[in-house]
Design a protein around this motif. Structure first.
Motif, mmCIF file in Angstrom:
data_model
loop_
_atom_site.group_PDB
_atom_site.id
_atom_site.type_symbol
_atom_site.label_atom_id
_atom_site.label_comp_id
_atom_site.label_asym_id
_atom_site.label_seq_id
_atom_site.Cartn_x
_atom_site.Cartn_y
_atom_site.Cartn_z
ATOM 1 N N VAL A 81 0.971 -0.591 -0.241
ATOM 2 C CA VAL A 81 -0.117 -0.081 -0.424
ATOM 3 C C VAL A 81 0.946 0.922 -0.090
ATOM 4 C CG1 VAL A 81 -1.687 1.041 1.125
ATOM 5 C CG2 VAL A 81 -1.894 -1.219 1.227
ATOM 6 N N HIS A 82 1.931 1.062 1.319
ATOM 7 C CA HIS A 82 2.666 1.957 0.866
ATOM 8 C C HIS A 82 3.346 2.142 -0.605
ATOM 9 C CE1 HIS A 82 5.573 5.418 2.517
ATOM 10 N NE2 HIS A 82 6.810 4.243 2.176
ATOM 11 N N GLU A 83 3.984 1.607 -0.544
ATOM 12 C CA GLU A 83 4.154 2.088 -2.264
ATOM 13 C C GLU A 83 3.218 2.536 -3.702
ATOM 14 O OE1 GLU A 83 6.617 -1.699 -3.532
ATOM 15 O OE2 GLU A 83 8.108 -1.636 -2.191
ATOM 16 N N LYS A 84 2.581 2.088 -3.572
ATOM 17 C CA LYS A 84 1.606 2.735 -4.767
ATOM 18 C C LYS A 84 1.161 4.312 -3.820
ATOM 19 C CE LYS A 84 -1.793 -0.036 -6.330
ATOM 20 N NZ LYS A 84 -2.879 -0.675 -6.614
ATOM 21 N N ALA A 85 0.868 4.049 -2.174
ATOM 22 C CA ALA A 85 0.425 5.395 -1.988
ATOM 23 C C ALA A 85 1.333 6.353 -2.318
ATOM 24 C CB ALA A 85 0.598 5.371 -0.657
ATOM 25 N N GLY A 86 2.980 6.267 -2.556
ATOM 26 C CA GLY A 86 3.633 7.101 -2.849
ATOM 27 C C GLY A 86 3.520 8.718 -3.792
ATOM 28 N N PRO A 87 3.522 8.044 -5.217
ATOM 29 C CA PRO A 87 3.353 9.040 -6.339
ATOM 30 C C PRO A 87 1.852 9.108 -5.849
ATOM 31 C CG PRO A 87 3.782 6.584 -6.474
ATOM 32 C CD PRO A 87 3.330 6.543 -5.773
ATOM 33 N N ILE A 88 0.764 8.765 -5.595
ATOM 34 C CA ILE A 88 -0.267 10.129 -5.124
ATOM 35 C C ILE A 88 -0.048 10.971 -4.499
ATOM 36 C CG2 ILE A 88 -2.411 9.360 -4.576
ATOM 37 C CD1 ILE A 88 -2.932 6.857 -5.385
ATOM 38 N N TYR A 89 1.160 10.436 -3.401
ATOM 39 C CA TYR A 89 1.189 11.680 -2.501
ATOM 40 C C TYR A 89 1.316 12.634 -3.384
ATOM 41 C CZ TYR A 89 -1.538 9.816 1.972
ATOM 42 O OH TYR A 89 -2.070 9.271 2.795
#
Length: 369
Positions: free
Chosen positions: A131-139
């Motif tokens: 989840v963290h890896e997918k959230a990084g670019p969105i943030y």
């Protein structure tokens, strides 16, 4: 006295002495962590964990990359190991067993064995990493849109983040139900759904926990958190007073007759500051129709609090006791992450919680057409 009776009493005395000798040793049973850090020399190793806001810490010396830490925990607890001169920390679920930790100075690998709870925790950690890896670019897109004041890009990224949040909720819920007997399950509920204010998920998952999980350190904490959360449940009527920027007590009850958003925030909270434009827009649109906002700041420096109010153009009343995370209202209402808010109706009942972005304006459009 017969020889047999004497022999019996002698054996009984020996048995009692053996029990007395063994009992203290059993009472002292705890954990032993044996560590080996490839490539490391000498330095300190720091061990710590927190239970009910109480932090327990210890440290030992590492010699030629090897160390041993001994102690006793009240049950399986999430702990951290930090090595002097080595970046980052190792998260480990410690229980009263013999545990082995192997890693290197570059953290290219970490192997932990001897703790059944940690093995379960590793499965959660893998899910969290996904989840963290997918959230990084969105943030990063959200930050860029915020700086560029690009509301279209901001809302598109926020929508994508919300969808990922839903996926994460499902993954973490599946983990909890799979490991409902493990002390790691209530830890995950606290970490993901208490600390980030998702009471619906807490109420969904709490009944799924097995007695062994509920009796654990985190199971007891979770039960306590649910009791506190009831103070801000839908339909609850919170009542409080706290000092405003001039030191004058402001009572929540004084807003009766209006719809009131109680907004927990702080000057140092970047997500809070990003939410403020949405709050200002909703306030300007619905204030004349009977909408109010009461800000509760978790600041501990008055000058920073006042500066943020002015910089963000917040026209509503603000209160704080300047105790940071120990703000009495935050503690009373179980606020563990910000921004957090609850919306009260004209009678002072909570009718909605944690409205984000345009959600507040959409809710007010229903209530104050």
């Amino acid at each position: 006295m017969s020889m047999n009776n004497k022999r019996f009493l002698g054996l009984l005395a020996i048995a009692v002495m053996m029990l007395l000798a063994v009992a203290p040793a059993a009472a002292q049973k705890g954990f032993t962590i044996t560590g080996k850090v490839t490539g490391a020399a000498d330095g300190k190793v720091y061990f710590s964990y927190t239970i009910n806001e109480t932090r327990v810490q210890d440290s030992v010396m590492m010699k030629n990359g090897s160390f041993t830490i001994k102690g006793k925990v009240p049950g399986p607890v999430y702990s951290t190991l930090r090595m002097q001169g080595i970046r980052g920390a190792i998260g480990i679920f410690v229980e009263n067993t013999i545990i082995t930790v192997e890693t290197d100075t570059a953290r290219s690998f970490t192997r932990i064995s001897g703790s059944a709870s940690h093995k379960v925790y590793e499965e959660f950690a893998q899910t969290f990493q996904y989840v963290h890896e997918k959230a990084g670019p969105i943030y990063r897109r959200i930050d860029a849109a915020h700086k560029a004041k690009d509301t279209v890009a901001y809302e598109a990224a926020a929508k994508e983040l919300k969808a990922l949040g839903g996926e994460a909720d499902s993954l973490f819920a599946a983990f909890v139900m799979k490991h409902a007997a493990s002390p790691v399950a209530p830890f995950v509920i606290i970490d993901r759904f208490v600390n980030y204010a998702n009471p619906q998920m807490v109420e969904l998952l709490y009944p799924k926990l097995k007695p062994s999980a509920l009796k654990s350190v985190y199971g007891k904490q979770l039960t306590q958190y649910r009791t506190i959360a009831a103070h801000t449940a839908i339909g609850a009527r919170p009542a409080f007073a706290q000092a405003d920027t001039s030191g004058k007590p402001i009572s929540l009850q004084s807003f009766r007759g209006k719809y009131v958003l109680v907004d927990f925030w702080a000057s140092w909270c970047a997500p809070c500051r990003k939410e403020n434009p949405f709050l200002v827009a909703a306030y300007n649109k619905y204030h004349e129709k009977g909408f109010e906002v009461l800000g509760v700041s978790l600041d501990d420096k008055k000058d920073r609090w006042l500066k943020a109010i002015a910089a963000d153009g917040l026209p509503w009343q603000q209160v704080s006791d300047l105790k940071g995370w120990k703000n009495e209202l935050a503690v009373r209402y179980g606020i563990r992450s910000i921004p957090a808010n609850f919306l009260l109706d004209r009678e002072g009942r909570i009718i909605a919680k944690n409205l984000r972005g345009k959600e507040l304006e959409e809710k007010l459009a229903e209530l104050l057409p």
